[in-house]
Design a protein around this motif. Structure first.
Motif, PDB file in Angstrom:
ATOM      1  N   UNK A 164      38.258  45.307  40.657  1.00 21.24           N
ATOM      2  CA  UNK A 164      39.051  44.075  41.212  1.00 21.24           C
ATOM      3  C   UNK A 164      39.900  43.279  40.572  1.00 21.24           C
ATOM      4  N   UNK A 165      39.395  43.182  39.134  1.00 21.57           N
ATOM      5  CA  UNK A 165      40.311  42.707  38.133  1.00 21.57           C
ATOM      6  C   UNK A 165      41.599  43.552  38.023  1.00 21.57           C
ATOM      7  N   UNK A 166      41.508  44.453  38.158  1.00 15.56           N
ATOM      8  CA  UNK A 166      42.932  45.321  37.940  1.00 15.56           C
ATOM      9  C   UNK A 166      43.910  44.935  39.019  1.00 15.56           C
ATOM     10  N   UNK A 167      43.275  45.035  40.190  1.00 21.70           N
ATOM     11  CA  UNK A 167      43.885  44.795  41.357  1.00 21.70           C
ATOM     12  C   UNK A 167      44.627  43.222  41.459  1.00 21.70           C
ATOM     13  N   UNK A 168      43.840  42.232  40.905  1.00 23.00           N
ATOM     14  CA  UNK A 168      44.271  41.022  40.778  1.00 23.00           C
ATOM     15  C   UNK A 168      45.511  40.690  39.748  1.00 23.00           C
ATOM     16  N   UNK A 169      45.648  41.727  38.630  1.00 24.62           N
ATOM     17  CA  UNK A 169      46.335  41.370  37.630  1.00 24.62           C
ATOM     18  C   UNK A 169      47.844  40.752  37.835  1.00 24.62           C
ATOM     19  N   UNK A 170      48.525  41.431  39.100  1.00 31.14           N
ATOM     20  CA  UNK A 170      49.673  40.959  39.345  1.00 31.14           C
ATOM     21  C   UNK A 170      49.906  39.982  40.456  1.00 31.14           C
TER      22      UNK A 170
END
Length: 321
Positions: A164-170
């Motif tokens: 989820x953190x990776x998906x939120x990065x951008x």
């Protein structure tokens, strides 16, 4: 609400070998699906395994190419956009996969996994990126000192938080969540679903939430679409669909949902007759008619289109009333 995603009549067929006899055949995985999502909205996409719901999600993020139809993101047609043209679009739409074990590189450190999208898209310098990653770790319930760990050092729920953190990065506008909690323990599922709901409110995200658990979908979705054998059979506001399901398949799904009330007696669930037809040779007319308890002759020859019904939802059934 402003329209963020507009999917128009998309289809996907996979060519598979016939086996010992040679030759090949087409599997109709998705057949003429249309849906839309507004900014900040959650659309739940539900159905049995193999109905095509994950294929729809992958076509939206362009992991699969649609054979027919159009996918518009904020009014821009991305259906057949080149790799270069898709690059800025990928900042707007991200995906969370079902299995966190398979979607995370086991050799990368957790912090590097979350930082990688920032590097690919040239966001910030090294110091700024590290600060952004630490911030994201805290937001999803992980500790910044875990940034140096590899995925195997995390539990299943923590790995999905990492995804989820990776998906939120951008800072995307839309996240396609492909059964994001089905691989987790029941006690962890609620935590992750609540986290996603909180993040949605904070960042104004829209979700396409793909799942087969109707209880989870009801909890998080503003609207719900029900798929059967590659097509949408009912779509509408979550409250309308759950209170007054109009398609016979939707009613069957709703009846099968366990209700945690031992004092309440329930009628036996009406199980559809027969087996799910093969997508190699889908039925004529309504795809559900071979198993439907109210099917008539017209159902076997004429494919029903989605139409408004009494609940306010749309159902693809000749006899929805």
């Amino acid at each position: 609400m402003t329209l963020l995603l507009d999917v128009r009549n998309i289809s996907k067929r996979f060519i598979v070998p016939r086996g010992m006899g040679g030759g090949s055949a087409a599997v109709h995985a998705v057949d003429g699906v249309s849906l839309s999502i507004a900014h900040g909205e959650t659309l739940g996409l539900v159905g049995e395994s193999g109905c095509g719901k994950s294929t729809v999600g992958k076509m939206i993020v362009r992991l699969l190419e649609p054979d027919d139809g159009e996918v518009l993101l904020e009014g821009e047609d991305i259906t057949h956009a080149s790799h270069g043209a898709m690059r800025p679009m990928r900042r707007k739409v991200q995906m969370i996969f079902q299995d966190p074990n398979g979607s995370l590189d086991p050799r990368q450190r957790a912090g590097d996994i979350v930082e990688e999208p920032l590097i690919v898209h040239g966001v910030g310098n090294k110091t700024e990126r590290k600060a952004r990653v630490a911030q994201l770790f805290k937001r999803v319930g992980l500790r910044p000192d875990q940034m140096t760990n590899v995925p195997s050092k995390f539990s299943g729920g923590q790995r999905q938080r990492l995804a989820i953190a990776r998906a939120l990065a951008l800072n995307p506008s839309l996240i396609v969540a492909d059964e994001p909690v089905s691989a987790l323990d029941v006690s962890i599922q609620a935590q992750v679903v609540n986290l996603m709901a909180d993040i949605q409110k904070e960042f104004g995200l829209a979700y396409l939430f793909v799942a087969h658990d109707l209880g989870v979908v009801q909890h998080i979705s503003d609207r719900v679409a029900v798929m059967y054998l590659g097509g949408i059979v009912e779509i509408g506001d979550t409250t309308a669909v759950y209170r007054q399901p109009s398609h016979p398949y939707t009613r069957t799904l709703m009846e099968a949902v366990p209700r945690p009330d031992p004092a309440r007696r329930h009628a036996r669930v009406r199980v559809p007759r027969g087996e799910v037809p093969s997508p190699l040779n889908p039925p004529t007319g309504c795809a559900f008619h071979p198993r439907c308890p109210i099917a008539t002759n017209v159902c076997s020859v004429e494919r029903p289109l989605l139409r408004r019904v009494a609940s306010g939802a749309e159902a693809a059934c000749h006899h929805a009333e």
